[in-house]
Design a protein around this motif. Structure first.
Motif, mmCIF file in Angstrom:
data_model
loop_
_atom_site.group_PDB
_atom_site.id
_atom_site.type_symbol
_atom_site.label_atom_id
_atom_site.label_comp_id
_atom_site.label_asym_id
_atom_site.label_seq_id
_atom_site.Cartn_x
_atom_site.Cartn_y
_atom_site.Cartn_z
ATOM 1 N N GLU A 145 0.824 -1.209 0.000
ATOM 2 C CA GLU A 145 0.000 0.000 0.000
ATOM 3 C C GLU A 145 0.860 1.262 0.000
ATOM 4 N N THR A 146 1.925 1.264 0.777
ATOM 5 C CA THR A 146 2.791 2.445 0.821
ATOM 6 C C THR A 146 3.455 2.690 -0.529
ATOM 7 N N ASP A 147 3.912 1.624 -1.186
ATOM 8 C CA ASP A 147 4.523 1.780 -2.507
ATOM 9 C C ASP A 147 3.528 2.369 -3.500
ATOM 10 N N ILE A 148 2.274 1.928 -3.417
ATOM 11 C CA ILE A 148 1.251 2.442 -4.333
ATOM 12 C C ILE A 148 1.018 3.927 -4.089
ATOM 13 N N LYS A 149 0.945 4.322 -2.824
ATOM 14 C CA LYS A 149 0.722 5.733 -2.506
ATOM 15 C C LYS A 149 1.880 6.609 -2.993
ATOM 16 N N VAL A 150 3.103 6.139 -2.788
ATOM 17 C CA VAL A 150 4.260 6.912 -3.221
ATOM 18 C C VAL A 150 4.276 7.055 -4.738
ATOM 19 N N LEU A 151 3.954 5.988 -5.449
ATOM 20 C CA LEU A 151 3.932 6.030 -6.911
ATOM 21 C C LEU A 151 2.931 7.069 -7.409
ATOM 22 N N VAL A 152 1.736 7.057 -6.833
ATOM 23 C CA VAL A 152 0.714 8.009 -7.263
ATOM 24 C C VAL A 152 1.107 9.429 -6.885
ATOM 25 N N LYS A 153 1.631 9.619 -5.675
ATOM 26 C CA LYS A 153 2.016 10.965 -5.219
ATOM 27 C C LYS A 153 3.073 11.578 -6.122
#
Length: 260
Positions: free
Chosen positions: A172-180
């Motif tokens: 989940e954290t990797d997904i958030k960082v990618l989108v951000k």
């Protein structure tokens, strides 16, 4: 009564016609049509790996390809494809989104094309993660202040449809960082929300037994086969009676006379 040559031929013809009709009843049906060849190959790979007899052919609409299975395998085949997220959605590329038609576009149209293309690109990237069946990204970009004042911060929401037993939630954290890092004006990772949903798993085993075989037989073909059997049976009986009447009876032995 010994069967005549004509009767044996009629019986053989009856069996051949019945076999042809039964085979005609075991029809194949198309799961999807108008597919690109890569989509059709992905469907074929998933179905063959599940032990289903599938094939592909040019679509009946003369556009693209279609993938077919036996009619009795249709429900299980759909479960397999749904669990794998197939056929995959065709995402528009950024070049396609920004293709301009006409001489001028409004600022709203330009912004809409930009947001749509960015959402498509992020969805395509996230769909490549192991265990992800499908990903949807929705981005909210605030209107810029024409006077240069402060404006609201951008935000994004992500929906991940994962395979049963997958561990995508751990990323989940990797997904958030990618989108951000991909969205302009989005600097706070807490402005990215991620939701997960698990796709229903297919049946553990493929349906077996007579039920599948019978379900793949066309009732109309069975009815025609039965009618042809009755008709040929009547013809065979009638032919046998004609031959019996036409065949001369053997002459009876003359009565013996005792001469003493």
């Amino acid at each position: 009564m010994i069967p005549t040559t004509g009767s044996r031929r009629l019986c053989a013809l009856l069996i051949a016609v019945l076999a042809c009709l039964v085979l005609a009843g075991c029809t194949r049906t198309a799961l999807y049509s108008q597919l690109e060849e890569q989509q059709a190959n992905e469907l074929m790979g998933a179905l063959l790996a599940a032990g289903l007899d599938a094939d592909k052919a040019p679509s009946s609409t003369a556009t693209g390809w279609e993938v077919r299975v036996d009619r009795g395998d249709f429900p299980y085949a759909m479960q397999i494809l749904t669990a794998r997220g197939l056929p995959r959605a065709q995402y528009a590329t950024m070049c396609e989104i920004f293709k301009k038609e006409g001489f001028a576009s409004s600022s709203t149209e330009e912004k809409g094309r930009y947001i749509c293309s960015l959402q498509q690109e992020l969805s395509r990237t996230l769909s490549r993660f192991d265990g992800v069946v499908e990903a949807r990204v929705h981005i909210a970009l605030p209107e810029r202040d024409p006077l240069g004042g402060s404006s609201q911060e951008s935000s994004a929401s992500v929906v991940i449809f994962e395979q049963p037993g997958a561990v995508v939630r751990d990323r989940e954290t990797d997904i958030k960082v990618l989108v951000k890092d991909s969205v302009e004006g989005l600097s706070d990772i807490n402005k990215v929300s991620v939701k997960f949903a698990t796709v229903a798993a297919p049946s553990a085993t493929r349906p077996q037994g007579a039920g599948v075989a019978l379900s793949s037989i066309n009732p109309l073909a069975v009815g025609i086969a039965a009618a042809v059997m009755v008709l040929l049976g009547l013809l065979a009986a009638f032919w046998g009676r004609i031959r019996g009447v036409a065949q001369p009876r053997p002459a009876e032995d003359a009565p013996k006379v005792w001469n003493g």
